[in-house]
Design a protein around this motif. Sequence first.
Motif, PDB file in Angstrom:
ATOM      1  N   LEU A   1      56.133  -0.948 -45.316  1.00 41.14           N
ATOM      2  CA  LEU A   1      55.767  -1.755 -46.535  1.00 41.14           C
ATOM      3  C   LEU A   1      56.580  -1.257 -47.626  1.00 41.14           C
ATOM      4  O   LEU A   1      56.463  -0.122 -48.132  1.00 41.14           O
ATOM      5  CB  LEU A   1      54.367  -1.713 -46.843  1.00 41.14           C
ATOM      6  CG  LEU A   1      53.628  -2.699 -47.830  1.00 41.14           C
ATOM      7  CD1 LEU A   1      53.883  -4.027 -47.768  1.00 41.14           C
ATOM      8  CD2 LEU A   1      52.296  -2.618 -47.935  1.00 41.14           C
TER       9      LEU A   1
ATOM     10  N   LEU B   1      47.605  -6.807 -49.468  1.00 37.35           N
ATOM     11  CA  LEU B   1      48.568  -5.647 -49.030  1.00 37.35           C
ATOM     12  C   LEU B   1      47.754  -4.436 -48.388  1.00 37.35           C
ATOM     13  O   LEU B   1      48.314  -3.720 -47.386  1.00 37.35           O
ATOM     14  CB  LEU B   1      49.316  -5.164 -50.065  1.00 37.35           C
ATOM     15  CG  LEU B   1      50.414  -6.164 -50.578  1.00 37.35           C
ATOM     16  CD1 LEU B   1      51.105  -5.768 -51.689  1.00 37.35           C
ATOM     17  CD2 LEU B   1      51.225  -6.655 -49.684  1.00 37.35           C
TER      18      LEU B   1
ATOM     19  N   ALA C   1      56.071 -10.547 -49.343  1.00 38.59           N
ATOM     20  CA  ALA C   1      54.764 -10.959 -49.503  1.00 38.59           C
ATOM     21  C   ALA C   1      54.241 -12.037 -50.127  1.00 38.59           C
ATOM     22  O   ALA C   1      53.244 -12.729 -49.736  1.00 38.59           O
ATOM     23  CB  ALA C   1      53.934  -9.532 -49.913  1.00 38.59           C
TER      24      ALA C   1
ATOM     25  N   VAL D   1      47.507  -4.867 -44.809  1.00 42.04           N
ATOM     26  CA  VAL D   1      49.031  -4.701 -44.119  1.00 42.04           C
ATOM     27  C   VAL D   1      49.259  -3.269 -43.989  1.00 42.04           C
ATOM     28  O   VAL D   1      49.630  -2.816 -42.946  1.00 42.04           O
ATOM     29  CB  VAL D   1      49.962  -5.277 -45.053  1.00 42.04           C
ATOM     30  CG1 VAL D   1      51.276  -4.787 -44.252  1.00 42.04           C
ATOM     31  CG2 VAL D   1      49.920  -6.717 -45.096  1.00 42.04           C
TER      32      VAL D   1
ATOM     33  N   ILE E   1      57.339  -6.813 -46.383  1.00 34.37           N
ATOM     34  CA  ILE E   1      56.791  -6.273 -45.082  1.00 34.37           C
ATOM     35  C   ILE E   1      57.803  -6.012 -43.904  1.00 34.37           C
ATOM     36  O   ILE E   1      58.405  -7.314 -43.617  1.00 34.37           O
ATOM     37  CB  ILE E   1      55.582  -7.120 -44.430  1.00 34.37           C
ATOM     38  CG1 ILE E   1      54.476  -7.294 -45.497  1.00 34.37           C
ATOM     39  CG2 ILE E   1      54.894  -6.523 -43.260  1.00 34.37           C
ATOM     40  CD1 ILE E   1      53.677  -8.772 -45.491  1.00 34.37           C
TER      41      ILE E   1
ATOM     42  N   PRO F   1      53.976  -4.886 -37.834  1.00 32.16           N
ATOM     43  CA  PRO F   1      54.473  -4.369 -39.303  1.00 32.16           C
ATOM     44  C   PRO F   1      54.477  -2.908 -39.057  1.00 32.16           C
ATOM     45  O   PRO F   1      53.700  -2.231 -38.263  1.00 32.16           O
ATOM     46  CB  PRO F   1      52.863  -4.743 -40.136  1.00 32.16           C
ATOM     47  CG  PRO F   1      51.969  -4.906 -39.204  1.00 32.16           C
ATOM     48  CD  PRO F   1      52.450  -5.463 -37.808  1.00 32.16           C
TER      49      PRO F   1
END
Length: 234
Positions: free
Chosen positions: A172, A138, A196, A141, A181, A169
């Motif tokens: 989140l 994460l 995720a 991300v 996401i 992306p």
Amino acid sequence: MRKASRLFEIIQILRLARQPVTAAGIAERLEVTVRSIYRDIAALQAMRVPVEGERGIGYILRPGFDLPPLMFTIEETEAVVLALALLERTGDAELKAAARRVGEKIAGAVPPPLRQTLSARALHAWGTAPRQPEGIDLAAVRRAIRDEEKLLIDYRDEYARATERTIRPIALIYYSQTANIVAWCELRQAIRNFRADRVEACEATGRHFCGEGDGLRQMWISGWAENRAAAAGS
């Protein structure tokens, strides 16, 4: 509210204002009399704080004025404590580590009474934290969102169908069970949510979508608002 705290709040109000703020407007926010605000403005000007303006028109803070380090009230400190506790439930290892560092930095910077509030551990965010997803980091991300970099993911949907997606992306969302996401999916040519815990592999592509992130987020927020309104009217 003590005078020192009130002066600080007045500076904060003027710093964030985009146009002159009247004494009446400040007084309403701080729940004091207009006369008190006039006295406070005069006190700030006497301390060479660059407050400009006049009665009936409003006041502004000239750009370039720096505040001393932030100070929190007891209630604000408790809000920080609870927010940091909530981060412990995200399943994002890097954010959890960052939360602990934030707590340590704040505890080292505030006076002893507030430090005690931080260290007392009297406020808790209860519940089971989700497991960190195995197929995706994460933290990567979040970096991709900041850098507006496309990601290549192997994704398995709720029906166990596997696809390879190139995504852009943009947000989140942390839920109690997993993280979602939000991204522009180049396969579907639309904004999609990807759980995720269903991402089996993820890699940075080195290709970017610079300057598109804000527009995509606005598209997502507008679509979310429209869907919510439609659901409420059905």
